[in-house]
Design a protein around this motif. Structure first.
Motif, PDB file in Angstrom:
ATOM      1  N   LEU A 139       0.125   6.205 -10.052  1.00 48.03           N
ATOM      2  CA  LEU A 139       0.505   7.385 -10.818  1.00 48.03           C
ATOM      3  C   LEU A 139       2.022   7.524 -10.848  1.00 48.03           C
ATOM      4  CD1 LEU A 139      -2.038  10.047  -9.469  1.00 48.03           C
ATOM      5  CD2 LEU A 139      -2.280   8.575 -11.473  1.00 48.03           C
ATOM      6  N   GLN A 140       2.545   7.820 -12.015  1.00 51.19           N
ATOM      7  CA  GLN A 140       3.964   8.104 -12.160  1.00 51.19           C
ATOM      8  C   GLN A 140       4.098   9.570 -12.577  1.00 51.19           C
ATOM      9  OE1 GLN A 140       6.026   5.285 -14.638  1.00 51.19           O
ATOM     10  NE2 GLN A 140       4.940   3.530 -13.757  1.00 51.19           N
ATOM     11  N   VAL A 141       4.707  10.354 -11.700  1.00 50.75           N
ATOM     12  CA  VAL A 141       4.857  11.781 -11.967  1.00 50.75           C
ATOM     13  C   VAL A 141       6.330  12.160 -11.991  1.00 50.75           C
ATOM     14  CG1 VAL A 141       2.612  12.386 -10.972  1.00 50.75           C
ATOM     15  CG2 VAL A 141       4.625  12.308  -9.514  1.00 50.75           C
ATOM     16  N   ASP A 142       6.609  13.196 -12.758  1.00 54.10           N
ATOM     17  CA  ASP A 142       7.988  13.689 -12.893  1.00 54.10           C
ATOM     18  C   ASP A 142       8.050  15.078 -12.285  1.00 54.10           C
ATOM     19  OD1 ASP A 142      10.583  14.102 -13.562  1.00 54.10           O
ATOM     20  OD2 ASP A 142      10.207  14.456 -15.703  1.00 54.10           O
ATOM     21  N   LEU A 143       8.329  15.140 -10.979  1.00 52.97           N
ATOM     22  CA  LEU A 143       8.384  16.424 -10.265  1.00 52.97           C
ATOM     23  C   LEU A 143       9.810  16.959 -10.211  1.00 52.97           C
ATOM     24  CD1 LEU A 143       5.917  15.723  -7.326  1.00 52.97           C
ATOM     25  CD2 LEU A 143       5.544  17.143  -9.333  1.00 52.97           C
ATOM     26  N   ILE A 181     -11.228   5.185  -4.666  1.00 58.53           N
ATOM     27  CA  ILE A 181     -10.027   4.864  -5.440  1.00 58.53           C
ATOM     28  C   ILE A 181      -8.861   4.657  -4.478  1.00 58.53           C
ATOM     29  CG2 ILE A 181      -8.445   5.622  -7.248  1.00 58.53           C
ATOM     30  CD1 ILE A 181     -11.323   5.156  -8.201  1.00 58.53           C
ATOM     31  N   TYR A 182      -8.153   3.544  -4.675  1.00 61.55           N
ATOM     32  CA  TYR A 182      -7.015   3.213  -3.819  1.00 61.55           C
ATOM     33  C   TYR A 182      -5.726   3.526  -4.567  1.00 61.55           C
ATOM     34  CZ  TYR A 182     -10.789   0.679  -1.581  1.00 61.55           C
ATOM     35  OH  TYR A 182     -11.981   0.363  -0.987  1.00 61.55           O
ATOM     36  N   SER A 183      -4.814   4.182  -3.883  1.00 64.28           N
ATOM     37  CA  SER A 183      -3.561   4.589  -4.509  1.00 64.28           C
ATOM     38  C   SER A 183      -2.488   3.519  -4.323  1.00 64.28           C
ATOM     39  CB  SER A 183      -3.077   5.915  -3.927  1.00 64.28           C
ATOM     40  OG  SER A 183      -2.804   5.774  -2.542  1.00 64.28           O
ATOM     41  N   LYS A 184      -1.564   3.510  -5.262  1.00 65.78           N
ATOM     42  CA  LYS A 184      -0.452   2.556  -5.207  1.00 65.78           C
ATOM     43  C   LYS A 184       0.799   3.257  -5.716  1.00 65.78           C
ATOM     44  CE  LYS A 184       1.127  -1.864  -7.103  1.00 65.78           C
ATOM     45  NZ  LYS A 184       2.430  -1.301  -7.521  1.00 65.78           N
ATOM     46  N   GLU A 185       1.825   3.290  -4.888  1.00 68.44           N
ATOM     47  CA  GLU A 185       3.104   3.840  -5.332  1.00 68.44           C
ATOM     48  C   GLU A 185       3.851   2.776  -6.137  1.00 68.44           C
ATOM     49  OE1 GLU A 185       5.531   5.878  -2.505  1.00 68.44           O
ATOM     50  OE2 GLU A 185       3.812   6.303  -1.201  1.00 68.44           O
ATOM     51  N   PRO A 186       4.607   3.197  -7.157  1.00 71.57           N
ATOM     52  CA  PRO A 186       5.353   2.220  -7.972  1.00 71.57           C
ATOM     53  C   PRO A 186       6.241   1.337  -7.105  1.00 71.57           C
ATOM     54  CG  PRO A 186       5.403   4.382  -9.013  1.00 71.57           C
ATOM     55  CD  PRO A 186       4.774   4.570  -7.668  1.00 71.57           C
ATOM     56  N   GLY A 187       6.107   0.034  -7.290  1.00 70.68           N
ATOM     57  CA  GLY A 187       6.945  -0.925  -6.572  1.00 70.68           C
ATOM     58  C   GLY A 187       6.520  -1.193  -5.150  1.00 70.68           C
ATOM     59  N   LYS A 188       5.370  -0.640  -4.720  1.00 69.28           N
ATOM     60  CA  LYS A 188       4.914  -0.825  -3.339  1.00 69.28           C
ATOM     61  C   LYS A 188       3.497  -1.397  -3.330  1.00 69.28           C
ATOM     62  CE  LYS A 188       7.735   2.868  -1.317  1.00 69.28           C
ATOM     63  NZ  LYS A 188       7.727   4.093  -0.473  1.00 69.28           N
ATOM     64  N   PRO A 189       3.083  -1.978  -2.193  1.00 66.99           N
ATOM     65  CA  PRO A 189       1.735  -2.546  -2.104  1.00 66.99           C
ATOM     66  C   PRO A 189       0.654  -1.466  -2.172  1.00 66.99           C
ATOM     67  CG  PRO A 189       3.149  -3.333  -0.315  1.00 66.99           C
ATOM     68  CD  PRO A 189       3.863  -2.206  -0.970  1.00 66.99           C
ATOM     69  N   VAL A 190      -0.572  -1.902  -2.443  1.00 64.74           N
ATOM     70  CA  VAL A 190      -1.707  -0.992  -2.494  1.00 64.74           C
ATOM     71  C   VAL A 190      -2.016  -0.471  -1.091  1.00 64.74           C
ATOM     72  CG1 VAL A 190      -4.137  -0.774  -3.096  1.00 64.74           C
ATOM     73  CG2 VAL A 190      -2.659  -2.286  -4.430  1.00 64.74           C
ATOM     74  N   ASP A 191      -2.321   0.808  -0.995  1.00 62.86           N
ATOM     75  CA  ASP A 191      -2.742   1.407   0.276  1.00 62.86           C
ATOM     76  C   ASP A 191      -4.264   1.405   0.331  1.00 62.86           C
ATOM     77  OD1 ASP A 191      -3.204   2.811   2.545  1.00 62.86           O
ATOM     78  OD2 ASP A 191      -2.454   4.733   1.808  1.00 62.86           O
ATOM     79  N   ARG A 192      -4.837   0.475   1.084  1.00 70.80           N
ATOM     80  CA  ARG A 192      -6.299   0.374   1.191  1.00 70.80           C
ATOM     81  C   ARG A 192      -6.812   0.960   2.497  1.00 70.80           C
ATOM     82  NH1 ARG A 192      -8.417  -2.751  -2.837  1.00 70.80           N
ATOM     83  NH2 ARG A 192      -6.954  -4.125  -3.952  1.00 70.80           N
ATOM     84  N   SER A 193      -5.973   1.643   3.241  1.00 70.10           N
ATOM     85  CA  SER A 193      -6.377   2.158   4.549  1.00 70.10           C
ATOM     86  C   SER A 193      -7.298   3.366   4.445  1.00 70.10           C
ATOM     87  CB  SER A 193      -5.139   2.536   5.371  1.00 70.10           C
ATOM     88  OG  SER A 193      -4.394   3.562   4.712  1.00 70.10           O
ATOM     89  N   HIS A 249       2.499  17.285 -14.131  1.00 70.87           N
ATOM     90  CA  HIS A 249       3.704  16.465 -14.233  1.00 70.87           C
ATOM     91  C   HIS A 249       3.393  14.964 -14.353  1.00 70.87           C
ATOM     92  CE1 HIS A 249       6.267  19.917 -13.232  1.00 70.87           C
ATOM     93  NE2 HIS A 249       5.349  20.243 -12.329  1.00 70.87           N
ATOM     94  N   LEU A 250       2.147  14.633 -14.627  1.00 69.01           N
ATOM     95  CA  LEU A 250       1.764  13.227 -14.740  1.00 69.01           C
ATOM     96  C   LEU A 250       2.347  12.615 -16.016  1.00 69.01           C
ATOM     97  CD1 LEU A 250       0.073  10.861 -13.624  1.00 69.01           C
ATOM     98  CD2 LEU A 250      -1.853  11.748 -14.958  1.00 69.01           C
ATOM     99  N   LYS A 251       3.156  11.550 -15.856  1.00 72.09           N
ATOM    100  CA  LYS A 251       3.765  10.866 -16.993  1.00 72.09           C
ATOM    101  C   LYS A 251       2.921   9.680 -17.439  1.00 72.09           C
ATOM    102  CE  LYS A 251       8.049   9.860 -16.887  1.00 72.09           C
ATOM    103  NZ  LYS A 251       9.330   9.280 -16.401  1.00 72.09           N
ATOM    104  N   GLN A 252       2.466   8.887 -16.468  1.00 75.87           N
ATOM    105  CA  GLN A 252       1.740   7.657 -16.820  1.00 75.87           C
ATOM    106  C   GLN A 252       0.866   7.233 -15.646  1.00 75.87           C
ATOM    107  OE1 GLN A 252       3.633   4.208 -18.992  1.00 75.87           O
ATOM    108  NE2 GLN A 252       3.328   3.200 -17.012  1.00 75.87           N
ATOM    109  N   ALA A 253      -0.193   6.518 -15.968  1.00 74.66           N
ATOM    110  CA  ALA A 253      -1.060   5.956 -14.930  1.00 74.66           C
ATOM    111  C   ALA A 253      -1.369   4.510 -15.281  1.00 74.66           C
ATOM    112  CB  ALA A 253      -2.342   6.758 -14.802  1.00 74.66           C
ATOM    113  N   ARG A 254      -1.403   3.671 -14.254  1.00 75.24           N
ATOM    114  CA  ARG A 254      -1.769   2.255 -14.435  1.00 75.24           C
ATOM    115  C   ARG A 254      -2.951   1.950 -13.524  1.00 75.24           C
ATOM    116  NH1 ARG A 254       3.165  -1.175 -12.971  1.00 75.24           N
ATOM    117  NH2 ARG A 254       2.013  -2.842 -14.020  1.00 75.24           N
ATOM    118  N   VAL A 255      -3.869   1.125 -14.027  1.00 74.85           N
ATOM    119  CA  VAL A 255      -5.108   0.848 -13.306  1.00 74.85           C
ATOM    120  C   VAL A 255      -5.322  -0.649 -13.149  1.00 74.85           C
ATOM    121  CG1 VAL A 255      -7.634   1.043 -13.381  1.00 74.85           C
ATOM    122  CG2 VAL A 255      -6.211   2.993 -14.045  1.00 74.85           C
ATOM    123  N   TRP A 256      -5.711  -1.040 -11.936  1.00 75.02           N
ATOM    124  CA  TRP A 256      -6.140  -2.401 -11.633  1.00 75.02           C
ATOM    125  C   TRP A 256      -7.621  -2.340 -11.268  1.00 75.02           C
ATOM    126  CZ3 TRP A 256      -1.448  -0.473 -10.744  1.00 75.02           C
ATOM    127  CH2 TRP A 256      -0.313  -1.263 -10.975  1.00 75.02           C
ATOM    128  N   GLY A 257      -8.417  -3.192 -11.862  1.00 72.38           N
ATOM    129  CA  GLY A 257      -9.839  -3.218 -11.515  1.00 72.38           C
ATOM    130  C   GLY A 257     -10.708  -3.097 -12.738  1.00 72.38           C
TER     131      GLY A 257
END
Length: 337
Positions: free
Chosen positions: A333-337, A265-277, A302-310
């Motif tokens: 993942l969008q979290v409210d910490l 699973i590859y993570s992606k911060e909101p508004g930023k490119p996918v981290d495939r490293s 604290h998970l508010k919302q999740a979006r998935v590509w694939g």
């Protein structure tokens, strides 16, 4: 929503209450998790079981006190999974590990050259899998420390020597030795782990395994291979390789990763490119909530919302926290910490 727990769950729970060692408790908890229906009514119970398993494993992995006896078969896990090589003397385990990793193992023409576990990392696309070369198993040699390592492993490679007329006897010895230690090896491509028939079977440790028919280039190898296929039909599907000529070795990393039932699973911060490293490696069937817990222990709460590509129906789809992820999904993942 009611949990509607199965009889198998309650049977495993009873075994857990009677378990004495961490190993027995982990086996029972994992069986409870496997037997539990997966729906919203069991979300909290699933999370609790996973926390208890993680806590027990963490306690098991903690360094022992200086007064504790040294365990020569303790190997810290690494990569997407720990896979052990099991075989008779001169089956070619060390040669396989040497071909696929940079481990300091030295293949030799004489038996018992490997005296202890030797780990190395095998590459599969963008992840690494840990292979561990082990001393050979014989009717007279299978130390308890090695059995403990087998029980804690994520998978095994059962190495058969197609150059030896004793190949069937050697394999039966290995399978008998691990069975005596309450370990069942199974090929997930051929059969399932199997539901326990009774409370005793709950304590069986089920380890996914591949049967490697090594030395496929040897004289008489084809005849011995046919015997292997006949004897283990319905249990193992032999993968023919040769560490000497490298025949079939290119298929092994993918086969091992598939055996482990892992997903990347590859993570992606909101508004930023996918981290495939460096993908997160989860188990098949894991959810968005499992990914959140892997990233940070406070994220699930604290998970508010999740979006998935694939795997989602459309790119960037908002999904529920119990959404089951697939290999190579991209998750934001969008979290409210």
């Amino acid at each position: 929503m009611p949990a509607n727990l199965t009889p198998q769950y309650h049977k495993a729970e009873e075994v857990y209450k009677q378990a004495k060692t961490s190993e027995e408790k982990i086996a029972a908890l994992e069986e409870m998790l496997r037997a539990m229906p997966k729906h919203k009514g069991t979300d909290h119970l699933q999370a609790d079981l996973k926390r208890r398993i993680a806590k027990l494993r963490e306690e098991e992995s903690r360094p022992k006190s200086k007064k504790a006896a040294f365990d020569p078969f303790r190997v810290e896990k690494g990569g997407a999974g720990q896979v052990l090589l099991l075989g008779a003397p001169n089956a070619g385990k060390s040669a396989i590990v040497a071909r696929l990793t940079s481990a300091p193992t030295q293949p030799t023409p004489f038996p018992f050259a490997t005296q202890g576990p030797i780990p190395g990392m095998m590459a599969h696309e963008d992840v690494q899998v840990q292979l561990v070369d082990l001393p050979p198993i014989t009717p007279d040699y299978f130390p308890s420390g090695m059995l403990g390592l087998v029980k804690s492993a994520d998978g095994a490679l059962l190495v058969a020597d197609l150059s030896s007329d004793l190949v069937l006897d050697d394999l039966e010895t290995i399978l008998a030795k691990v069975s005596e230690g309450r370990v069942r090896l199974f090929d997930p491509a051929v059969q399932t782990a199997g539901a326990p028939a009774d409370s005793d079977e709950v304590l069986l440790v089920r380890i996914p395994a591949l049967l490697l028919a090594n030395k496929g280039d040897a004289d008489g190898a084809q005849d011995r291979l046919e015997l292997l296929r006949e004897l283990y039909q319905g249990r193992f599907d032999p993968l023919v390789i040769s560490a000497e000529t490298q025949e079939g070795l290119d298929r092994l990393p993918g086969a091992v990763f598939g055996m482990l039932k892992r997903i990347r699973i590859y993570s992606k911060e909101p508004g930023k490119p996918v981290d495939r490293s460096s993908p997160f490696v989860l188990k098949e069937g894991d959810t968005v909530l499992d990914l959140a817990a892997r990233i940070h222990r406070d994220f699930p709460e604290h998970l508010k919302q999740a979006r998935v590509w694939g795997s989602a129906r459309f790119e960037g789809q908002a999904v529920q926290r119990d959404y089951v992820l697939r290999d190579r999904d991209v998750v934001e993942l969008q979290v409210d910490l």
